[in-house]
Each structure stands twice: as structure tokens, then as C-alpha cells.
Design a protein around this motif. Structure first.
Motif, PDB file in Angstrom:
ATOM      1  N   SER A   9      44.312  19.458  11.118  1.00 18.28           N
ATOM      2  CA  SER A   9      44.144  19.239  10.929  1.00 18.28           C
ATOM      3  C   SER A   9      42.337  19.459  11.738  1.00 18.28           C
ATOM      4  O   SER A   9      41.184  18.867  11.660  1.00 18.28           O
ATOM      5  CB  SER A   9      43.989  17.468  12.704  1.00 18.28           C
ATOM      6  N   ALA A  10      42.614  20.571  11.411  1.00 20.28           N
ATOM      7  CA  ALA A  10      41.693  21.463  11.646  1.00 20.28           C
ATOM      8  C   ALA A  10      40.490  21.690  10.453  1.00 20.28           C
ATOM      9  O   ALA A  10      39.477  22.216  10.622  1.00 20.28           O
ATOM     10  CB  ALA A  10      41.421  22.673  12.616  1.00 20.28           C
ATOM     11  N   HIS A  11      41.632  21.256   8.664  1.00 23.26           N
ATOM     12  CA  HIS A  11      41.034  21.991   8.244  1.00 23.26           C
ATOM     13  C   HIS A  11      40.820  20.278   7.258  1.00 23.26           C
ATOM     14  O   HIS A  11      39.881  20.606   5.692  1.00 23.26           O
ATOM     15  CB  HIS A  11      41.973  22.502   6.695  1.00 23.26           C
ATOM     16  N   ASP A  13      38.235  18.228   7.352  1.00 22.63           N
ATOM     17  CA  ASP A  13      36.500  18.152   7.898  1.00 22.63           C
ATOM     18  C   ASP A  13      35.501  17.347   7.127  1.00 22.63           C
ATOM     19  O   ASP A  13      34.285  17.775   7.587  1.00 22.63           O
ATOM     20  CB  ASP A  13      36.104  19.692   8.017  1.00 22.63           C
ATOM     21  N   ASP A  14      35.847  17.065   6.136  1.00 20.17           N
ATOM     22  CA  ASP A  14      35.510  16.614   5.227  1.00 20.17           C
ATOM     23  C   ASP A  14      35.916  15.096   4.080  1.00 20.17           C
ATOM     24  O   ASP A  14      37.319  14.908   3.923  1.00 20.17           O
ATOM     25  CB  ASP A  14      34.869  17.240   3.825  1.00 20.17           C
ATOM     26  N   GLU A  15      35.413  14.372   3.868  1.00 28.32           N
ATOM     27  CA  GLU A  15      35.648  12.865   3.311  1.00 28.32           C
ATOM     28  C   GLU A  15      36.324  13.319   1.832  1.00 28.32           C
ATOM     29  O   GLU A  15      37.601  12.925   1.979  1.00 28.32           O
ATOM     30  CB  GLU A  15      34.784  12.001   3.014  1.00 28.32           C
ATOM     31  N   THR A  17      38.339  16.127   1.125  1.00 31.03           N
ATOM     32  CA  THR A  17      39.078  16.788   1.438  1.00 31.03           C
ATOM     33  C   THR A  17      40.558  15.851   1.664  1.00 31.03           C
ATOM     34  O   THR A  17      41.143  15.764   2.042  1.00 31.03           O
ATOM     35  CB  THR A  17      38.942  17.762   2.605  1.00 31.03           C
ATOM     36  N   ALA A  44      42.101  15.026  13.673  1.00 26.23           N
ATOM     37  CA  ALA A  44      40.817  15.560  13.278  1.00 26.23           C
ATOM     38  C   ALA A  44      39.657  14.736  13.929  1.00 26.23           C
ATOM     39  O   ALA A  44      38.047  15.032  13.639  1.00 26.23           O
ATOM     40  CB  ALA A  44      40.713  15.601  11.948  1.00 26.23           C
ATOM     41  N   ARG A  45      39.516  13.405  13.057  1.00 29.18           N
ATOM     42  CA  ARG A  45      38.875  12.572  13.307  1.00 29.18           C
ATOM     43  C   ARG A  45      38.420  11.120  15.117  1.00 29.18           C
ATOM     44  O   ARG A  45      36.927  11.885  15.507  1.00 29.18           O
ATOM     45  CB  ARG A  45      38.656  11.274  12.961  1.00 29.18           C
TER      46      ARG A  45
END
Length: 95
Positions: A9-11, A13-15, A17, A44-45
């Protein structure tokens, strides 16, 4: 030597991905792969924000996204929609 666990989840970070990650999980024949991926995206969200946006309880969201769970189809659609995504059907070969 200390080995830390990898937090996907830390990775996320963009739509782009997130879309690629969920699409890859949908290709796995094991349905738990998609639930795990959706749970990582939710983490992540922000679980609380996603639960509110989807109109489901936070605890219900956690229960729906654990491997082995059998969430209702409408719950999955609410989560996908709250993430600003939609499911689509593609052909795999020419008819």
C-alpha cells in the motif's frame, strides 16, 4: 539483520499504479488475489475515507477484504466506484 515486511500500500501512490495493480490481480484465477489487492488499495487511500465514500461501515470493509471473504457483488461495486474506477469486460480472443 532485521527484515521488514513489504507494505504494498505504501507504493500505491498514483492512479495509474492502482489501476495496473488491480487489473493484474483480476487476472489471477484465485479470487483472494483481487480481495487482497483491493484491501491494499483501500489501505493506501484510507480505510475510513473509502468506507464513508462507499457507504459501508469501516468494520464491514475490513471483513469484506480479507482473503477467503465472500463480499457481496454490490459491495465490491461500491468500493470500485468510491475509488473512482469501474470494472470492464475485455475479449481474450477473436470471436
Amino acid at each position: 539483520m532485521i527484515i521488514q515486511s513489504f507494505d504494498v500500500s505504501a507504493h500505491l501512490d498514483d492512479e495509474e499504479t492502482i489501476r495496473a495493480y488491480l487489473s493484474a490481480a483480476l487476472e489471477d484465477p484465485n479470487p483472494d488475489a483481487f480481495l487482497l489487492a483491493l484491501g491494499n488499495v483501500a489501505k493506501a487511500r484510507g480505510m475510513t475515507q473509502l468506507a464513508e465514500a462507499a457507504g459501508v461501515g469501516r468494520q464491514s470493509l475490513y471483513k469484506a477484504l480479507v482473503p477467503g471473504a465472500h463480499p457481496r457483488y454490490d459491495t465490491v461495486l461500491k468500493l470500485i466506484s468510491a475509488l473512482g474506477l469501474k470494472l470492464a469486460v475485455q475479449g481474450t480472443r477473436a470471436a
